[in-house]
Scaffold this motif. Structure first.
Motif, short mmCIF file in Angstrom:
data_model
loop_
_atom_site.label_atom_id
_atom_site.label_comp_id
_atom_site.label_asym_id
_atom_site.label_seq_id
_atom_site.Cartn_x
_atom_site.Cartn_y
_atom_site.Cartn_z
N GLN A 62 0.84 -1.21 0.00
CA GLN A 62 0.00 0.00 0.00
C GLN A 62 0.87 1.25 0.00
O GLN A 62 0.60 2.21 -0.73
N GLU A 63 1.90 1.25 0.82
CA GLU A 63 2.82 2.38 0.88
C GLU A 63 3.56 2.56 -0.45
O GLU A 63 3.75 3.68 -0.92
N VAL A 64 3.96 1.44 -1.05
CA VAL A 64 4.69 1.49 -2.32
C VAL A 64 3.78 2.00 -3.44
O VAL A 64 4.18 2.84 -4.25
N THR A 65 2.55 1.48 -3.49
CA THR A 65 1.62 1.82 -4.57
C THR A 65 1.27 3.30 -4.58
O THR A 65 1.07 3.90 -5.64
N GLN A 66 1.18 3.91 -3.42
CA GLN A 66 0.76 5.31 -3.32
C GLN A 66 1.95 6.25 -3.20
O GLN A 66 1.80 7.38 -2.74
N SER A 67 3.11 5.80 -3.62
CA SER A 67 4.31 6.64 -3.54
C SER A 67 5.02 6.68 -4.89
O SER A 67 4.66 5.97 -5.84
N SER A 68 6.06 7.50 -4.96
CA SER A 68 6.82 7.64 -6.21
C SER A 68 7.64 6.39 -6.52
O SER A 68 8.11 6.22 -7.65
N ILE A 69 7.81 5.50 -5.54
CA ILE A 69 8.58 4.27 -5.77
C ILE A 69 8.01 3.49 -6.95
O ILE A 69 8.73 3.08 -7.86
N LEU A 70 6.70 3.31 -6.95
CA LEU A 70 6.05 2.59 -8.05
C LEU A 70 5.57 3.54 -9.14
O LEU A 70 5.70 3.25 -10.33
N LEU A 71 5.03 4.68 -8.74
CA LEU A 71 4.38 5.57 -9.70
C LEU A 71 5.37 6.30 -10.61
O LEU A 71 4.97 6.79 -11.67
N ASP A 72 6.63 6.35 -10.24
CA ASP A 72 7.65 6.87 -11.15
C ASP A 72 7.75 5.96 -12.39
O ASP A 72 7.91 6.43 -13.52
N LEU A 73 7.66 4.65 -12.16
CA LEU A 73 7.70 3.69 -13.26
C LEU A 73 6.48 3.85 -14.17
O LEU A 73 6.57 3.78 -15.39
N VAL A 74 5.32 4.07 -13.53
CA VAL A 74 4.09 4.27 -14.29
C VAL A 74 4.20 5.55 -15.11
O VAL A 74 3.80 5.60 -16.28
#
Length: 210
Positions: A62-74
């Protein structure tokens, strides 16, 4: 002023109350349908499985999905589609992961003023999370249980709720206008009014003829 006087005042100027409510309702309806861009929400459902405690794993996801960690890739993947390009900050604001307590099921939601874009981005976020999940949490498996779907009706604004609120505002505004109008009225309201406020004696009284 007694309660009876209160209702008599409203009854005498009921037209002002009705007009006030109609005007406010029309203004709200126009503002909601024309002045505000509708916002759509796409939702996809994932299932998380792990040999360890899934609740702890899900919190991490949940923390990863709502942060730049994952969303930078998106964000990087969206650059290939010019009409869908969105900054990482905007992705963070519009993305949400909800979790059912004690359940391995999670829902990823994404909001946008464009329904097709909302569905596309939500699906991209889900697929990216499935592909990269192992990188963020150990011994975990994520699968898409339900592909991204978007409701044809926008989640915001809600016309029905807005009209209900507008009715209340129109009613209160109407009451205020009624009592302001009554307060500044130059009409003699009663025999007591003429004696107390105008300091005039009553010469005679004409009864109401039915």
């Amino acid at each position: 002023m007694t309660l009876r006087d209160f209702f008599n005042v409203i009854y005498k100027r009921i037209n002002l109350l009705i007009i006030s409510m109609i005007v406010v309702l029309i203004a709200v309806a126009v503002f909601v349908t024309v002045g505000i861009s509708p916002r759509y929400q796409a939702n996809s459902t994932l299932i998380v499985t792990s040999q360890e405690d899934t609740s702890a794993q899900i919190v991490t996801l949940q923390e990863v999905t709502q942060s730049s960690i994952l969303l930078d890739l998106v964000h990087q993947k969206l650059q290939t589609t010019p009409s869908y390009r969105t900054s990482t900050d905007e992705l963070i604001k519009r993305t949400q992961m909800s979790v059912k307590s004690g359940s391995p099921i999670v829902t990823i939601s994404y909001q946008d003023t464009n329904a097709k874009k909302a569905r596309y981005v939500d699906e991209l976020i889900s697929k990216t999370l499935v592909d990269k999940a192992v990188k963020y949490t150990s011994d975990i498996s994520i699968s898409i249980a339900s592909a991204s779907k978007v409701d044809s009706k926008p989640i915001f604004p809600n016309l029905k709720s807005s009209l209900v609120m507008g009715t209340g505002v129109g009613f209160v505004l109407g009451l205020i206008l009624i009592f302001i109008s009554e307060f500044f009225s130059s009409k003699v309201k009663s025999e007591i009014y003429s004696r107390v406020f105008l300091e005039l004696d009553t010469l005679g009284k004409i009864e109401k003829i039915h």
